[in-house]
Design a protein around this motif. Structure first.
Motif, PDB file in Angstrom:
ATOM      1  N   GLY A 199      11.231  44.756  38.892  1.00  0.00           N
ATOM      2  CA  GLY A 199       9.797  44.561  38.887  1.00  0.00           C
ATOM      3  C   GLY A 199       9.182  44.889  37.551  1.00  0.00           C
ATOM      4  N   ILE A 200       9.329  44.001  36.607  1.00  0.00           N
ATOM      5  CA  ILE A 200       8.741  44.199  35.291  1.00  0.00           C
ATOM      6  C   ILE A 200       8.160  42.880  34.811  1.00  0.00           C
ATOM      7  CG2 ILE A 200      11.085  43.989  34.317  1.00  0.00           C
ATOM      8  CD1 ILE A 200      10.105  45.567  31.891  1.00  0.00           C
ATOM      9  N   THR A 201       6.917  42.891  34.431  1.00  0.00           N
ATOM     10  CA  THR A 201       6.251  41.681  33.964  1.00  0.00           C
ATOM     11  C   THR A 201       5.514  41.967  32.669  1.00  0.00           C
ATOM     12  OG1 THR A 201       4.327  42.174  35.339  1.00  0.00           O
ATOM     13  CG2 THR A 201       5.959  40.671  36.249  1.00  0.00           C
ATOM     14  N   GLN A 202       5.526  40.954  31.805  1.00  0.00           N
ATOM     15  CA  GLN A 202       4.824  41.048  30.539  1.00  0.00           C
ATOM     16  C   GLN A 202       3.698  40.030  30.522  1.00  0.00           C
ATOM     17  OE1 GLN A 202       8.915  41.559  28.052  1.00  0.00           O
ATOM     18  NE2 GLN A 202       7.082  41.263  26.812  1.00  0.00           N
ATOM     19  N   SER A 203       2.590  40.416  29.899  1.00  0.00           N
ATOM     20  CA  SER A 203       1.491  39.469  29.739  1.00  0.00           C
ATOM     21  C   SER A 203       0.791  39.695  28.408  1.00  0.00           C
ATOM     22  CB  SER A 203       0.491  39.617  30.897  1.00  0.00           C
ATOM     23  OG  SER A 203      -0.027  40.934  30.942  1.00  0.00           O
ATOM     24  N   PRO A 204       0.345  38.614  27.755  1.00  0.00           N
ATOM     25  CA  PRO A 204       0.620  37.233  28.130  1.00  0.00           C
ATOM     26  C   PRO A 204       2.051  36.846  27.788  1.00  0.00           C
ATOM     27  CG  PRO A 204      -0.490  37.295  26.009  1.00  0.00           C
ATOM     28  CD  PRO A 204      -0.416  38.731  26.483  1.00  0.00           C
ATOM     29  N   GLU A 215       8.623  49.697  39.427  1.00  0.00           N
ATOM     30  CA  GLU A 215       9.831  50.450  39.783  1.00  0.00           C
ATOM     31  C   GLU A 215       9.660  51.964  39.654  1.00  0.00           C
ATOM     32  OE1 GLU A 215      12.488  48.782  40.937  1.00  0.00           O
ATOM     33  OE2 GLU A 215      11.322  46.944  40.676  1.00  0.00           O
ATOM     34  N   ASN A 216       8.533  52.391  39.117  1.00  0.00           N
ATOM     35  CA  ASN A 216       8.290  53.832  38.916  1.00  0.00           C
ATOM     36  C   ASN A 216       9.324  54.462  37.974  1.00  0.00           C
ATOM     37  OD1 ASN A 216       6.556  56.025  39.460  1.00  0.00           O
ATOM     38  ND2 ASN A 216       8.064  56.911  40.872  1.00  0.00           N
ATOM     39  N   HIS A 217       9.837  53.660  37.027  1.00  0.00           N
ATOM     40  CA  HIS A 217      10.793  54.188  36.056  1.00  0.00           C
ATOM     41  C   HIS A 217      10.092  55.029  35.006  1.00  0.00           C
ATOM     42  CE1 HIS A 217      13.933  52.253  38.010  1.00  0.00           C
ATOM     43  NE2 HIS A 217      14.153  51.224  37.226  1.00  0.00           N
ATOM     44  N   ARG A 218      10.773  56.058  34.557  1.00  0.00           N
ATOM     45  CA  ARG A 218      10.174  56.994  33.608  1.00  0.00           C
ATOM     46  C   ARG A 218      10.050  56.407  32.201  1.00  0.00           C
ATOM     47  NH1 ARG A 218      12.820  62.763  31.587  1.00  0.00           N
ATOM     48  NH2 ARG A 218      11.143  63.281  30.113  1.00  0.00           N
ATOM     49  N   TYR A 219      11.093  55.700  31.763  1.00  0.00           N
ATOM     50  CA  TYR A 219      11.140  55.242  30.374  1.00  0.00           C
ATOM     51  C   TYR A 219      10.687  53.788  30.262  1.00  0.00           C
ATOM     52  CZ  TYR A 219      13.798  59.430  29.300  1.00  0.00           C
ATOM     53  OH  TYR A 219      14.182  60.732  29.127  1.00  0.00           O
ATOM     54  N   MET A 220       9.886  53.562  29.240  1.00  0.00           N
ATOM     55  CA  MET A 220       9.465  52.201  28.918  1.00  0.00           C
ATOM     56  C   MET A 220       9.586  52.007  27.417  1.00  0.00           C
ATOM     57  SD  MET A 220       6.226  51.624  31.499  1.00  0.00           S
ATOM     58  CE  MET A 220       6.297  49.820  31.437  1.00  0.00           C
ATOM     59  N   SER A 229       0.069  52.828  24.240  1.00  0.00           N
ATOM     60  CA  SER A 229      -0.571  53.767  25.150  1.00  0.00           C
ATOM     61  C   SER A 229       0.048  53.625  26.526  1.00  0.00           C
ATOM     62  CB  SER A 229      -2.080  53.532  25.219  1.00  0.00           C
ATOM     63  OG  SER A 229      -2.361  52.283  25.817  1.00  0.00           O
ATOM     64  N   ARG A 230       0.131  54.749  27.197  1.00  0.00           N
ATOM     65  CA  ARG A 230       0.636  54.760  28.571  1.00  0.00           C
ATOM     66  C   ARG A 230      -0.194  55.768  29.361  1.00  0.00           C
ATOM     67  NH1 ARG A 230       6.767  55.856  30.647  1.00  0.00           N
ATOM     68  NH2 ARG A 230       6.520  55.000  32.756  1.00  0.00           N
ATOM     69  N   SER A 231      -1.216  55.264  29.992  1.00  0.00           N
ATOM     70  CA  SER A 231      -2.139  56.114  30.747  1.00  0.00           C
ATOM     71  C   SER A 231      -1.710  56.256  32.202  1.00  0.00           C
ATOM     72  CB  SER A 231      -3.557  55.552  30.680  1.00  0.00           C
ATOM     73  OG  SER A 231      -3.578  54.231  31.192  1.00  0.00           O
ATOM     74  N   LYS A 232      -0.816  55.399  32.660  1.00  0.00           N
ATOM     75  CA  LYS A 232      -0.265  55.523  34.004  1.00  0.00           C
ATOM     76  C   LYS A 232       1.175  55.019  33.976  1.00  0.00           C
ATOM     77  CE  LYS A 232      -2.941  51.415  35.234  1.00  0.00           C
ATOM     78  NZ  LYS A 232      -3.853  50.815  36.239  1.00  0.00           N
ATOM     79  N   THR A 233       1.939  55.441  34.959  1.00  0.00           N
ATOM     80  CA  THR A 233       3.376  55.162  34.968  1.00  0.00           C
ATOM     81  C   THR A 233       3.687  53.685  34.830  1.00  0.00           C
ATOM     82  OG1 THR A 233       3.804  57.097  36.334  1.00  0.00           O
ATOM     83  CG2 THR A 233       5.502  55.402  36.311  1.00  0.00           C
ATOM     84  N   GLU A 234       2.927  52.851  35.474  1.00  0.00           N
ATOM     85  CA  GLU A 234       3.296  51.448  35.579  1.00  0.00           C
ATOM     86  C   GLU A 234       2.935  50.586  34.379  1.00  0.00           C
ATOM     87  OE1 GLU A 234       1.476  53.215  37.679  1.00  0.00           O
ATOM     88  OE2 GLU A 234      -0.221  52.086  38.504  1.00  0.00           O
ATOM     89  N   ILE A 255      12.434  48.751  30.829  1.00  0.00           N
ATOM     90  CA  ILE A 255      12.237  49.969  31.597  1.00  0.00           C
ATOM     91  C   ILE A 255      13.588  50.571  31.953  1.00  0.00           C
ATOM     92  CG2 ILE A 255      10.020  49.216  32.538  1.00  0.00           C
ATOM     93  CD1 ILE A 255      11.425  48.546  35.153  1.00  0.00           C
ATOM     94  N   ARG A 256      13.576  51.860  32.144  1.00  0.00           N
ATOM     95  CA  ARG A 256      14.827  52.563  32.439  1.00  0.00           C
ATOM     96  C   ARG A 256      14.464  53.795  33.249  1.00  0.00           C
ATOM     97  NH1 ARG A 256      18.656  55.120  27.725  1.00  0.00           N
ATOM     98  NH2 ARG A 256      20.674  54.795  28.721  1.00  0.00           N
ATOM     99  N   PRO A 257      15.208  54.078  34.330  1.00  0.00           N
ATOM    100  CA  PRO A 257      14.819  55.218  35.170  1.00  0.00           C
ATOM    101  C   PRO A 257      15.003  56.571  34.487  1.00  0.00           C
ATOM    102  CG  PRO A 257      16.878  54.255  35.932  1.00  0.00           C
ATOM    103  CD  PRO A 257      16.340  53.341  34.888  1.00  0.00           C
ATOM    104  N   ARG A 258      16.053  56.670  33.656  1.00  0.00           N
ATOM    105  CA  ARG A 258      16.382  57.927  32.991  1.00  0.00           C
ATOM    106  C   ARG A 258      17.386  57.592  31.905  1.00  0.00           C
ATOM    107  NH1 ARG A 258      18.678  57.104  37.620  1.00  0.00           N
ATOM    108  NH2 ARG A 258      20.948  57.121  37.818  1.00  0.00           N
ATOM    109  N   THR A 259      17.726  58.562  31.096  1.00  0.00           N
ATOM    110  CA  THR A 259      18.839  58.374  30.165  1.00  0.00           C
ATOM    111  C   THR A 259      20.088  58.929  30.832  1.00  0.00           C
ATOM    112  OG1 THR A 259      18.470  60.517  29.116  1.00  0.00           O
ATOM    113  CG2 THR A 259      17.294  58.625  28.203  1.00  0.00           C
ATOM    114  N   GLY A 260      21.190  58.748  30.196  1.00  0.00           N
ATOM    115  CA  GLY A 260      22.424  59.273  30.756  1.00  0.00           C
ATOM    116  C   GLY A 260      23.345  58.166  31.240  1.00  0.00           C
TER     117      GLY A 260
END
Lengths: 114, 107
Positions: free
Chosen positions: A3-8, A27-32, A67-72, A93-98
């Motif tokens: 679930g990742i979308t770019q615009s435009p 996806e509520n992933h931490r890393y973007m 800027s990232r004011s919210k997770t999504e 996007i990536r949930p975590r490193t490792g």
């Protein structure tokens, strides 16, 4: 698809104008991440975020802010677009490193600065 | 510093020939390495991760710490393998990619 979308998806803008690209995830992933893709240079990291309001520079951050004011949502802003910023921009996007942590990519935004 | 090097911009082979796409990395610790693929007009997607030691679409990649390499191999290339391939290093918060190798497989 993750679930990742770019615009435009496509944008043509004039030199000197500000431009904002948006990356949205469900996806509520931490890393973007924001990358630019150019022939001969591959994928170069512009900026990345490791949490809400936590961002850091990549290797080609000059002329860009984020800027990232919210997770999504992770926004990439070109303060004053230049022709050298004509490129294809990818968000990831990536949930975590490792170990075993896959990154998922958006479909890209083709930006042309004239 | 973290760095990924892919020395070949373009690799052209005929169908059925073996393929090896080179990747070298620079990282002081134990690396976490990935291969991503981008087919024409599609988004990047994961092909392989070194930790799982799997074979995907006939591709394998072995980590060689002595040579700091993670080369991607396939014994018999297919036309549908034509794509852009990126090696990536993802230990820290950053996810660093190489410059990519375009693989062209001719019939």
């Amino acid at each position: 698809d993750a679930g990742i979308t770019q615009s435009p998806r496509h944008k043509v803008t004039e030199t000197g104008t500000p431009v904002t690209l948006r990356c949205h995830q469900t996806e509520n992933h931490r890393y973007m991440y924001w990358y630019r893709q150019d022939p001969g240079h591959g994928l170069r990291l512009i900026h990345y975020s490791y949490g809400v309001k936590d961002t850091d520079k990549g290797e080609v951050s000059d002329g860009y802010s984020v800027s990232r004011s919210k997770t999504e949502d992770f926004l990439l802003t070109l303060e004053s677009a230049t022709s050298s910023q004509t490129s294809v921009y990818f968000c990831a996007i990536r949930p975590r490193t490792g170990k075993n942590t896959e990154a998922f990519f958006g479909q890209g935004t083709r930006l042309t600065v004239v | 510093a973290q760095r990924v090097t892919q020395p070949e911009k373009l690799l052209s082979v005929f169908k059925g020939a073996p393929v090896e796409l080179k990747c070298n990395y620079s990282y002081s610790g134990s690396p976490e390495l990935f291969w991503y693929v981008q087919y024409s007009r599609q988004r990047l997607q994961l092909l392989l991760r070194h930790i799982s030691r799997e074979s995907i679409k006939g591709f394998t990649a072995d980590l060689n710490k002595g040579e700091t390499s993670f080369h991607l191999k396939k014994p018999f290339a297919q036309e549908e393998d034509s794509a852009m391939y990126y090696c990536a290093l993802g230990n820290t918060d950053k996810l660093i990619f190489g410059t990519g190798t375009r693989l062209q497989v001719f019939p």
